[in-house]
Design a protein around this motif. Sequence first.
Motif, PDB file in Angstrom:
ATOM      1  N   THR A   1     -14.985  19.655  79.484  1.00  0.00           N
ATOM      2  CA  THR A   1     -14.826  20.032  80.937  1.00  0.00           C
ATOM      3  C   THR A   1     -13.695  21.466  80.962  1.00  0.00           C
TER       4      THR A   1
ATOM      5  N   SER B   1     -12.535  18.022  87.018  1.00  0.00           N
ATOM      6  CA  SER B   1     -12.107  16.485  85.829  1.00  0.00           C
ATOM      7  C   SER B   1     -10.735  17.455  86.004  1.00  0.00           C
TER       8      SER B   1
ATOM      9  N   GLN C   1     -18.579  15.067  74.375  1.00  0.00           N
ATOM     10  CA  GLN C   1     -18.729  15.384  76.112  1.00  0.00           C
ATOM     11  C   GLN C   1     -18.410  13.178  76.208  1.00  0.00           C
ATOM     12  N   ALA C   2     -18.567  12.881  77.621  1.00  0.00           N
ATOM     13  CA  ALA C   2     -17.699  12.103  77.954  1.00  0.00           C
ATOM     14  C   ALA C   2     -18.851  11.006  77.394  1.00  0.00           C
TER      15      ALA C   2
ATOM     16  N   GLU D   1     -12.095  11.495  88.372  1.00  0.00           N
ATOM     17  CA  GLU D   1     -11.991  11.314  86.647  1.00  0.00           C
ATOM     18  C   GLU D   1     -11.006  11.055  85.727  1.00  0.00           C
ATOM     19  N   ARG D   2      -9.472  11.711  86.070  1.00  0.00           N
ATOM     20  CA  ARG D   2      -8.246  12.012  85.931  1.00  0.00           C
ATOM     21  C   ARG D   2      -7.824  10.064  86.186  1.00  0.00           C
TER      22      ARG D   2
ATOM     23  N   ASN E   1     -11.576   6.693  75.403  1.00  0.00           N
ATOM     24  CA  ASN E   1     -11.210   7.955  75.062  1.00  0.00           C
ATOM     25  C   ASN E   1      -9.107   7.369  74.486  1.00  0.00           C
TER      26      ASN E   1
ATOM     27  N   THR F   1      -9.251  16.408  75.149  1.00  0.00           N
ATOM     28  CA  THR F   1     -10.665  16.417  74.454  1.00  0.00           C
ATOM     29  C   THR F   1     -12.297  16.225  75.545  1.00  0.00           C
ATOM     30  N   ASP F   2     -11.492  16.397  76.322  1.00  0.00           N
ATOM     31  CA  ASP F   2     -12.598  16.764  77.801  1.00  0.00           C
ATOM     32  C   ASP F   2     -13.525  18.083  77.803  1.00  0.00           C
TER      33      ASP F   2
ATOM     34  N   ASN G   1     -11.807  22.156  78.065  1.00  0.00           N
ATOM     35  CA  ASN G   1     -10.247  22.073  77.610  1.00  0.00           C
ATOM     36  C   ASN G   1     -10.464  23.849  76.589  1.00  0.00           C
TER      37      ASN G   1
END
Length: 698
Positions: A118, A38, A374-375, A45-46, A419, A115-116, A120
């Motif tokens: 995976t 991502s 997490q998402a 994902e972006r 988000n 806030t991600d 940060n």
Amino acid sequence: MFSHSRNVAIFGGNFTQVTVLQHGARGIDLLQDASSPSAIHNSEERFPPPKCHENTRVAIIEQLMRWILGHENRDALIMWLLGPAGAGKSAIAQTLAELCNSMKILLASFFFFRTDPTRNHSRSLFPTIAYQLAINLPDARDFVVKVPEDDPMVFTRSIEEQLSSLIINPLQELYLSGRPSSPSDPYLVIIDGLDECGDAAMQISILQVIAKSFSACDLPFKFLIASRPEMHLTSMFNSRWINPIFARLALDDNFLPEDDIRLFLRDSFDEIRETHPLASLIGYPIWPSPDTIERLVRKSSGQFIFASTVMKFIASARRLPTASLDIILGLNPSNADAPFAELDALYINILSSVSDIKRTMSILGFLILSDTLQAKLTTTRFIEDFLMLSRGDSHIFAGELASVLTLGSSKSGVHGTVNLLHASLSDFLLDQSRSNQFALDLPEIHAHLACMCFRALGRYFVAKDFASIVMLKLAYPHVQENLVKHCSVAAPTPGLRNAIQEFSHDPLAVNPKSKQYLESTPMVVAAIRATSFHDAEKLCAPHVAMFESFLSEKIGHYYSNPTLTFIAAAISTPCQLPSLAYDSAISDFLGRAETREAEKVDHNGLYLFSFFFRFDLGNAYKEFLAHFLTTEARSGHCVLTGQHYSTAAELCLKYLHKLRHYPRTDEEGDKRLMEWALECLPSLLDQSIETEALVRSA
């Protein structure tokens, strides 16, 4: 197996299909697993990524391209693209990444995002760059993928070691192999949002590692690093030692951002007039007027985030565009010394229009104050369940705040992911001087979130239906991560007191064999003690008493087994447990037959083996258990005695003696266990009594 075959008839027999992997397949898979997909510029994902509006930021892109192509600042290994929150750094980085990728000069990209979880942190930074290096520079692939094949634990090393092993060393091997560098080789690495990676120390460390490592070798690569001008980063870039290899490009008024914002606003209004569902009701032949656009340009204070947020607000289908614009025009003019004044006013205006401010602040507090979200924990379904909201509340929340957050799609099309669009919203809500009545009241919000954690944990242990069990299992790791933190900041509210008193942790009512039960009680006790209630000890006393009664019942079965006695004694020492995989070294240390028998007892008891083999139980449980076993006033007849420590020390000595005279082939496992045993032995001996068996072992 029989692809492209014709007229084949087979009767009977057995078939075995063998698939042979090409060299490097395992290495590239290991790299992929350690990477953050991502974070790459073209990640799904972006999508859609922030990107410069057409024909905007032209001067900035041109200047950056002159540096990239070597037409200016030729000695600069690193270009720092700096600007305040909302200045458009990520959009510029994305646009540049796409442009350079089309020119085949982009080697890799990594977009941090606060806030991600995976992307940060720094753990996946260099594995992700190395993965792209292997893909985008095919001649380097074999050199890169060989590293994790030879050392799968390379991803656990320091970031300096990762950069050296995964990137610099393979590149040096490539160029030393006789293949000359080609002008068409990709050589640009883009790192965006460095200020959104971990803490200040880690950000500085990343900069230092890149600057020192690449300046010490002769490799034709350049780094574009984009971030806010945080004080620690500014100090770092002002350091004398980094100056010769670095240049900076500030997103300030020199690039005439107002011209770009004006173009963006005109195009956006044109699109609204053409596509908005209520466009036919606008009614004005010319809307908005040129003066209105100029007024919005001035209010932007040079920050694209203002213009972008304004246009999202006006484009919302919830109201007539002309009415939305009237709301925007009612804001006070910006002050020259407060570039976010108008953005703050806009946030206040948006929050003023929500239908339920208490619900809105609860959800915003959850999204902003929770660690490592997490998402799957930001779906509308989870938010509603965890915060005990009514069905549909999170959708209403997302719709009312559509100009500052997004509601992503989901496979079911129902429970999308919420988000926050901008880090500046968090900054705004956490700064009372900016947000005034809409500031997050931290003690109150933390108290509310602590209540939700206690209630979710209580539901986790009594849930019966499958849907609740699945949802609450998602909540459990979140509670682990956040409960103590919330309680330590929480106001001592009546609601929090009620949540603590209503929380039930009776082992007769739940499954006491679960590891979650064992580790959650010490966590709950630590959380209650962290509150500011004057009678916190009284509040946690029932939980302590109930759990210690449970421990007393179980520990009695342990002291009849030397292996379990040893582990219990070892847990009580200050030495860090080895946490090795279950291998021959461990079973040889504890004794194979004894270990199997001990595991049967432990699996129905206290899971002490989990500390030894996997370290998958929390430190709070270990500390609670250690204090219990060594405090006679708490454990009574279950307290560890000198005899128990003698038994443990004897086993430790036998292992060291055996290893010395009969070394095994598992050198790494034996080495780690021997180091630990030597560290642990003095603590065991200090508390042992002298026994004949112990003297013989010594």
